[in-house]
Scaffold this motif. Structure first.
Motif, PDB file in Angstrom:
ATOM      1  N   ARG A  29      19.774  49.111  26.294  1.00 34.44           N
ATOM      2  CA  ARG A  29      18.779  50.177  26.420  1.00 34.44           C
ATOM      3  C   ARG A  29      18.270  50.680  25.064  1.00 34.44           C
ATOM      4  O   ARG A  29      17.104  51.021  24.933  1.00 34.44           O
ATOM      5  CB  ARG A  29      19.372  51.346  27.208  1.00 34.44           C
ATOM      6  N   HIS A  30      19.142  50.716  24.053  1.00 31.64           N
ATOM      7  CA  HIS A  30      18.793  51.419  22.816  1.00 31.64           C
ATOM      8  C   HIS A  30      18.829  50.583  21.539  1.00 31.64           C
ATOM      9  O   HIS A  30      18.495  51.117  20.475  1.00 31.64           O
ATOM     10  CB  HIS A  30      19.743  52.610  22.611  1.00 31.64           C
ATOM     11  N   SER A  31      19.216  49.357  21.603  1.00 28.97           N
ATOM     12  CA  SER A  31      19.465  48.601  20.371  1.00 28.97           C
ATOM     13  C   SER A  31      18.464  47.490  20.138  1.00 28.97           C
ATOM     14  O   SER A  31      18.011  46.828  21.068  1.00 28.97           O
ATOM     15  CB  SER A  31      20.866  47.977  20.415  1.00 28.97           C
ATOM     16  N   LEU A  32      18.136  47.296  18.869  1.00 30.01           N
ATOM     17  CA  LEU A  32      17.429  46.090  18.462  1.00 30.01           C
ATOM     18  C   LEU A  32      18.361  44.904  18.701  1.00 30.01           C
ATOM     19  O   LEU A  32      17.961  43.852  19.181  1.00 30.01           O
ATOM     20  CB  LEU A  32      17.047  46.187  16.983  1.00 30.01           C
ATOM     21  N   GLY A  33      19.613  45.104  18.378  1.00 35.29           N
ATOM     22  CA  GLY A  33      20.625  44.067  18.563  1.00 35.29           C
ATOM     23  C   GLY A  33      21.966  44.550  18.067  1.00 35.29           C
ATOM     24  O   GLY A  33      22.127  45.708  17.698  1.00 35.29           O
ATOM     25  N   ALA A  40      38.588  52.003  19.786  1.00 39.37           N
ATOM     26  CA  ALA A  40      39.781  52.855  19.760  1.00 39.37           C
ATOM     27  C   ALA A  40      40.651  52.508  18.560  1.00 39.37           C
ATOM     28  O   ALA A  40      41.156  53.392  17.863  1.00 39.37           O
ATOM     29  CB  ALA A  40      40.560  52.700  21.059  1.00 39.37           C
ATOM     30  N   GLU A  41      40.819  51.217  18.305  1.00 36.85           N
ATOM     31  CA  GLU A  41      41.623  50.790  17.162  1.00 36.85           C
ATOM     32  C   GLU A  41      40.958  51.215  15.845  1.00 36.85           C
ATOM     33  O   GLU A  41      41.620  51.704  14.933  1.00 36.85           O
ATOM     34  CB  GLU A  41      41.780  49.266  17.175  1.00 36.85           C
ATOM     35  N   GLY A  42      39.654  51.047  15.751  1.00 35.85           N
ATOM     36  CA  GLY A  42      38.952  51.318  14.503  1.00 35.85           C
ATOM     37  C   GLY A  42      38.714  52.782  14.210  1.00 35.85           C
ATOM     38  O   GLY A  42      38.751  53.201  13.062  1.00 35.85           O
ATOM     39  N   PHE A  43      38.482  53.572  15.264  1.00 32.86           N
ATOM     40  CA  PHE A  43      38.115  54.969  15.063  1.00 32.86           C
ATOM     41  C   PHE A  43      39.181  55.950  15.541  1.00 32.86           C
ATOM     42  O   PHE A  43      39.018  57.154  15.396  1.00 32.86           O
ATOM     43  CB  PHE A  43      36.774  55.267  15.749  1.00 32.86           C
ATOM     44  N   GLY A  44      40.259  55.430  16.112  1.00 36.26           N
ATOM     45  CA  GLY A  44      41.360  56.280  16.553  1.00 36.26           C
ATOM     46  C   GLY A  44      41.176  56.770  17.974  1.00 36.26           C
ATOM     47  O   GLY A  44      40.069  56.856  18.486  1.00 36.26           O
ATOM     48  N   GLY A  45      42.270  57.058  18.608  1.00 35.62           N
ATOM     49  CA  GLY A  45      42.250  57.566  19.970  1.00 35.62           C
ATOM     50  C   GLY A  45      42.434  56.461  20.993  1.00 35.62           C
ATOM     51  O   GLY A  45      42.468  55.279  20.660  1.00 35.62           O
ATOM     52  N   PRO A  46      42.550  56.872  22.232  1.00 34.24           N
ATOM     53  CA  PRO A  46      42.725  55.890  23.307  1.00 34.24           C
ATOM     54  C   PRO A  46      41.404  55.191  23.609  1.00 34.24           C
ATOM     55  O   PRO A  46      40.324  55.723  23.313  1.00 34.24           O
ATOM     56  CB  PRO A  46      43.173  56.752  24.491  1.00 34.24           C
ATOM     57  N   PRO A  47      41.466  53.996  24.200  1.00 29.30           N
ATOM     58  CA  PRO A  47      40.232  53.311  24.577  1.00 29.30           C
ATOM     59  C   PRO A  47      39.396  54.170  25.526  1.00 29.30           C
ATOM     60  O   PRO A  47      39.924  54.777  26.453  1.00 29.30           O
ATOM     61  CB  PRO A  47      40.706  52.044  25.277  1.00 29.30           C
ATOM     62  N   GLY A  48      38.106  54.213  25.262  1.00 35.49           N
ATOM     63  CA  GLY A  48      37.195  54.980  26.097  1.00 35.49           C
ATOM     64  C   GLY A  48      36.720  54.171  27.284  1.00 35.49           C
ATOM     65  O   GLY A  48      37.215  53.072  27.559  1.00 35.49           O
ATOM     66  N   THR A  49      35.747  54.719  27.958  1.00 36.37           N
ATOM     67  CA  THR A  49      35.166  54.053  29.129  1.00 36.37           C
ATOM     68  C   THR A  49      33.655  53.927  28.976  1.00 36.37           C
ATOM     69  O   THR A  49      32.913  53.982  29.956  1.00 36.37           O
ATOM     70  CB  THR A  49      35.497  54.834  30.412  1.00 36.37           C
ATOM     71  N   VAL A  50      33.195  53.740  27.746  1.00 35.79           N
ATOM     72  CA  VAL A  50      31.765  53.631  27.471  1.00 35.79           C
ATOM     73  C   VAL A  50      31.217  52.354  28.102  1.00 35.79           C
ATOM     74  O   VAL A  50      31.829  51.289  28.018  1.00 35.79           O
ATOM     75  CB  VAL A  50      31.514  53.627  25.951  1.00 35.79           C
ATOM     76  N   ASP A  51      30.071  52.467  28.717  1.00 34.20           N
ATOM     77  CA  ASP A  51      29.366  51.302  29.255  1.00 34.20           C
ATOM     78  C   ASP A  51      28.508  50.729  28.133  1.00 34.20           C
ATOM     79  O   ASP A  51      27.322  51.008  28.026  1.00 34.20           O
ATOM     80  CB  ASP A  51      28.511  51.716  30.464  1.00 34.20           C
ATOM     81  N   TRP A  52      29.128  49.954  27.261  1.00 34.09           N
ATOM     82  CA  TRP A  52      28.451  49.416  26.095  1.00 34.09           C
ATOM     83  C   TRP A  52      27.308  48.506  26.468  1.00 34.09           C
ATOM     84  O   TRP A  52      26.267  48.508  25.830  1.00 34.09           O
ATOM     85  CB  TRP A  52      29.449  48.680  25.194  1.00 34.09           C
ATOM     86  N   TRP A  53      27.483  47.675  27.479  1.00 32.47           N
ATOM     87  CA  TRP A  53      26.434  46.729  27.864  1.00 32.47           C
ATOM     88  C   TRP A  53      25.136  47.469  28.132  1.00 32.47           C
ATOM     89  O   TRP A  53      24.090  47.109  27.600  1.00 32.47           O
ATOM     90  CB  TRP A  53      26.869  45.928  29.089  1.00 32.47           C
ATOM     91  N   VAL A  93      29.310  40.804  25.088  1.00 30.97           N
ATOM     92  CA  VAL A  93      30.422  41.700  24.809  1.00 30.97           C
ATOM     93  C   VAL A  93      30.785  42.415  26.098  1.00 30.97           C
ATOM     94  O   VAL A  93      29.914  42.807  26.864  1.00 30.97           O
ATOM     95  CB  VAL A  93      30.068  42.698  23.670  1.00 30.97           C
ATOM     96  N   ASP A  94      32.059  42.498  26.366  1.00 30.68           N
ATOM     97  CA  ASP A  94      32.479  43.226  27.561  1.00 30.68           C
ATOM     98  C   ASP A  94      32.963  44.613  27.159  1.00 30.68           C
ATOM     99  O   ASP A  94      33.467  44.821  26.051  1.00 30.68           O
ATOM    100  CB  ASP A  94      33.548  42.459  28.346  1.00 30.68           C
ATOM    101  N   ASN A  95      32.756  45.549  28.056  1.00 27.74           N
ATOM    102  CA  ASN A  95      33.065  46.949  27.776  1.00 27.74           C
ATOM    103  C   ASN A  95      34.522  47.157  27.379  1.00 27.74           C
ATOM    104  O   ASN A  95      34.811  47.908  26.445  1.00 27.74           O
ATOM    105  CB  ASN A  95      32.721  47.816  28.984  1.00 27.74           C
ATOM    106  N   ALA A  96      35.452  46.518  28.062  1.00 26.46           N
ATOM    107  CA  ALA A  96      36.872  46.728  27.782  1.00 26.46           C
ATOM    108  C   ALA A  96      37.230  46.296  26.359  1.00 26.46           C
ATOM    109  O   ALA A  96      37.923  47.020  25.638  1.00 26.46           O
ATOM    110  CB  ALA A  96      37.734  45.984  28.806  1.00 26.46           C
ATOM    111  N   SER A  97      36.747  45.132  25.939  1.00 25.83           N
ATOM    112  CA  SER A  97      37.055  44.644  24.590  1.00 25.83           C
ATOM    113  C   SER A  97      36.458  45.540  23.519  1.00 25.83           C
ATOM    114  O   SER A  97      37.111  45.850  22.524  1.00 25.83           O
ATOM    115  CB  SER A  97      36.527  43.219  24.401  1.00 25.83           C
ATOM    116  N   LEU A  98      35.212  45.961  23.727  1.00 23.51           N
ATOM    117  CA  LEU A  98      34.568  46.801  22.719  1.00 23.51           C
ATOM    118  C   LEU A  98      35.171  48.203  22.695  1.00 23.51           C
ATOM    119  O   LEU A  98      35.365  48.779  21.632  1.00 23.51           O
ATOM    120  CB  LEU A  98      33.056  46.859  22.939  1.00 23.51           C
ATOM    121  N   ASN A  99      35.517  48.737  23.858  1.00 22.82           N
ATOM    122  CA  ASN A  99      36.191  50.042  23.884  1.00 22.82           C
ATOM    123  C   ASN A  99      37.545  49.963  23.181  1.00 22.82           C
ATOM    124  O   ASN A  99      37.928  50.891  22.457  1.00 22.82           O
ATOM    125  CB  ASN A  99      36.341  50.539  25.322  1.00 22.82           C
TER     126      ASN A  99
END
Length: 131
Positions: A39-43, A21-34, A11-17
């Motif tokens: 770091r924190h997920s089982l998956g 944004a579409e699902g939760f409202g607001g402009p796309p963020g800049t979260v480093d999802w990768w 997953v790339d950060n831009a696509s997930l951000n």
């Protein structure tokens, strides 16, 4: 079109951000999802249609028996087709395969039918502190 589900998919950060944004409202963020996911997920589960990210759910965990659903989201154009429930079912199956005994989810009232009816969660007592 066929939707493909992938556990721990690329997953790339831009696509997930953008999806968030579409699902939760607001402009796309800049979260480093990768970094966050690794770091924190089982998956996590990615849903793709024609190569485009159209759904996502994160499975955080305590390193033991408890897994937690976070950030369940489906692109607006794909809602009502069972993708959200399929994301959650895939996440539950993978958490079970990792020997987790419990899958937790918190949700807002308007999502009650989705999580309890469509996904099979049972209602439990819980607590929350806003920080």
């Amino acid at each position: 079109m066929t939707v493909e589900f992938e556990w721990r998919g690329d997953v790339d950060n831009a696509s997930l951000n953008a999806l968030h944004a579409e699902g939760f409202g607001g402009p796309p963020g800049t979260v480093d999802w990768w970094t966050r996911l690794h770091r924190h997920s089982l998956g996590w589960v990615c849903a793709r249609e024609a190569g485009a990210l159209v759904g996502f759910v994160n499975v955080a965990w305590d390193g033991g028996a408890h897994a937690f659903l976070l950030d369940t989201v489906v692109a607006e154009r794909c809602r009502g087709r069972g993708l959200g429930a399929a994301l959650v079912a895939t996440a539950a199956g993978e958490a079970r395969a990792a020997r987790c005994a419990w899958l937790h989810v918190d949700f807002e009232e308007h999502l009650r039918r989705f999580y309890l009816d469509a996904c099979g969660f049972r209602e439990t007592a819980a607590g929350l502190i806003a920080l």
